[in-house]
Structures are given as C-alpha cells and as structure tokens.
Design an enzyme around this catalytic site. Structure first.
Site, PDB file in Angstrom:
ATOM      1  N   CYS A  82       0.840  -1.209   0.000  1.00 18.75           N
ATOM      2  CA  CYS A  82       0.000   0.000   0.000  1.00 18.75           C
ATOM      3  C   CYS A  82       0.870   1.252   0.000  1.00 18.75           C
ATOM      4  O   CYS A  82       1.517   1.569   1.011  1.00 18.75           O
ATOM      5  CB  CYS A  82      -0.921  -0.033   1.224  1.00 18.75           C
ATOM      6  SG  CYS A  82      -1.826   1.498   1.520  1.00 18.75           S
ATOM      7  N   CYS A  85      -0.021   3.915   2.569  1.00 20.53           N
ATOM      8  CA  CYS A  85       0.409   3.462   3.897  1.00 20.53           C
ATOM      9  C   CYS A  85       1.860   3.864   4.145  1.00 20.53           C
ATOM     10  O   CYS A  85       2.226   4.243   5.269  1.00 20.53           O
ATOM     11  CB  CYS A  85       0.280   1.950   4.026  1.00 20.53           C
ATOM     12  SG  CYS A  85      -1.408   1.314   3.916  1.00 20.53           S
TER      13      CYS A  85
END
Length: 324
Positions: A82, A85
C-alpha cells in the site's frame, strides 16, 4: 510506587484499598519482569514499553485492550503493498515519538492479521483507529496531512483525559529505544511525608490540604493523587449511617447525592463492582451538570483502586459505552 493503605480501620473496612494495593503490586512486578527480560535480551517482539509497536492477533488483548486502560492506543492498519500506507506510517511514527507517551502507536499488517482487519470493519487502508478504555473508535482513513493528523491526535488525547482520566506516562525523547533500567528510589519528599502522616493519624482535613499542596507544585504526582482520593473518600463516609444511606439510594434512584453516598460506602466496604456499576447506571440516567458530577466521582474512585485493576478497566469500558 505502591499506594499507602488507608488508616482508621475502626471507621471503615479497607478491603477495597487492600485489593488496590495488590493489583498495583502485580503491575509493578510485571514491569520489573519486562525490564529483566529486556536486560537479558529476550524482550517480547515489538517492545512492550515502546511508543511504536507491531501488534498481531495474539498480542491484541495485552498490547491494545489492556494498555488502553492506561494510555490511548492509536492503531495503524497498513500493508507492504500500500503506497499511501508508506506515506502515512512514518508521519504517525514521528508523531508518536513527538507526543512522548501521550499515546501509543500500534501497527497492524492487515495481510498477516485478517481477523483484526475484519473485527474493526476496516473498509480500506491506510485506516487509523483509536482504542480508549477498551472502546474502539475510527479516526480517519487515507494519508491525511500532518497538521490534520495532529488536530485529531490532540482531540483524542484530550478526550481520553477529560472523559476517562487516562493520561499516558511521559517518555523522554529516545528513552523508548533504551533497555529499561531499575530507577533509583527517589529521595523522600517532606511535603508528601507530612501528608501521609496526617492521613495515618486520622487528620483527614489536614491530609487533604497537604496532598493538595503537593499537587499544586507537582500536578503529576501519582502518590499524592492517590492519597488525596483516599483522604477525600474517608472524609465523605465518616459519620454516615450506612443503613439510612442504602435505604435512601434504593428509594430514590434518581437522587444523585444519594447514589454518590451509597457508591462511597460500597467502595470502602469492598464492594468495588457495585460502586462502579451504581455510578455508571447513574451516569446513564442523568444529563448536564448531574452527569458530569457523577462522572468525576467515578474517576476519583478509579484513582483509589488503581488503573491496572481489571474492575477499573471493565468500568471504564462501561462508562465509555454510556457516554458514547
């Protein structure tokens, strides 16, 4: 630091305070064991006393639920693949160190912990939740700007302090990366010693004033806060007719003053869950100033028993469900 037992055993049953001391003793022993493990190089993965920890499903109860009774826990749901993230994670870690113990950051890899991912009802990552007194609440989703994150964290820390009396222990910059070492016993504080002496002698008014004097110069003094809570509790129950108090509380369930008196008697008599349950129910039935008065009394009684006690943890959760 261990709490002092309340004196005046001829006036009240001190079973509740004895239980509080035992609970705090167990907490101190657990901390000592963690420190010893760290010195031997076998500290648990993630570092139980660090500001940023990696948490899996097995450690969820001890690292998040139990710890949330002492400090707000911010959970960062993330994954290696991600990209947002990877942008958000370093910002949260930086802020965790900057806030220096006012919250703990728990990082959960969703690929490795699908059960936690589903339990929190996460719709997408990165997702950030908080847990206070065992109660989860969503904070935000996506890689938000740092200033907005700060505002959310400030609100979280203040809500934990105001609503539940939960404040994280301050950590010196960089201290969480060092192996814990046994701290030397601090020198005796004459003002605190005088407060203890007044309490032991049964001079409740003098003890209350002495503890307040200590707190005026050192608001974070845990021992003084505990002593003050004990002295004020003893002062409130002194001279009460237990039978009449319980009759009033049963006959007038909506009388806030009657319920507060009954809760005090419950606590000094060792009926801790009854005291907490009575006040949580009273919070549920009241609004405005009455509700705030009862909530604050409940936080005072938490101080007497100790934040590590499981009965306090359970009551904090019940209070959270009523308030939110």
């Amino acid at each position: 630091m261990q709490p002092r037992n309340m004196s005046m055993s001829g006036v009240v049953d001190l079973a509740a305070v004895k239980a509080a001391g035992e609970a705090r003793q167990k907490a101190e022993e657990a901390r000592a064991q963690r420190a010893a493990s760290a010195d031997q190089g076998d500290e648990a993965p993630g570092g139980a006393d660090r500001l940023v920890i990696d948490v899996d499903e097995a450690g969820f109860e001890s690292e998040i639920l139990q710890r949330s009774a002492e400090v707000p826990v911010v959970i960062d749901f993330w994954a290696e693949w991600c990209e947002p993230c990877k942008q958000l994670g370093p910002v949260l870690e930086k802020l965790a160190h900057e806030y220096a113990g006012r919250f703990v950051l728990a990082k959960v890899d969703v690929d490795q912990n699908q059960a936690l991912f589903q339990q929190f009802g996460v719709q997408g990552i990165p997702a950030v939740f908080a847990v206070i007194a065992g109660q989860a609440l969503p904070l935000f989703q996506g890689a938000a700007p740092e200033q907005q994150i700060r505002q959310v964290l400030d609100q979280l820390v203040e809500a934990a302090r105001q609503q539940f009396g939960i404040e994280g222990a301050p950590v010196a910059p960089g201290a969480e990366q060092e192996a814990p070492q046994a701290a030397p016993e601090p020198p005796a504080d004459p003002a605190l010693a005088a407060a203890h002496s007044a309490l032991d002698a049964g001079d409740l008014g003098g003890a209350v004033q002495a503890y307040k004097n200590v707190l005026s110069g050192d608001p974070g003094n845990v021992e003084a806060r505990l002593g003050l809570a004990q002295a004020e509790l003893l002062g409130r129950v002194q001279g009460l007719d237990a039978g009449q108090v319980r009759t009033d509380a049963a006959d007038r369930p909506d009388d806030v003053a009657a319920q507060l008196r009954a809760a005090d008697l419950d606590l000094v008599g060792g009926h801790v869950e009854d005291a907490f349950g009575r006040l949580v129910d009273t919070v549920r039935r009241t609004v405005g100033d009455d509700r705030e008065k009862v909530r604050l009394r409940l936080l005072e009684l938490f101080e007497v028993i100790g934040g590590e006690d499981p009965r306090v943890v359970a009551a904090r959760g019940a209070l959270a469900r009523v308030l939110f």
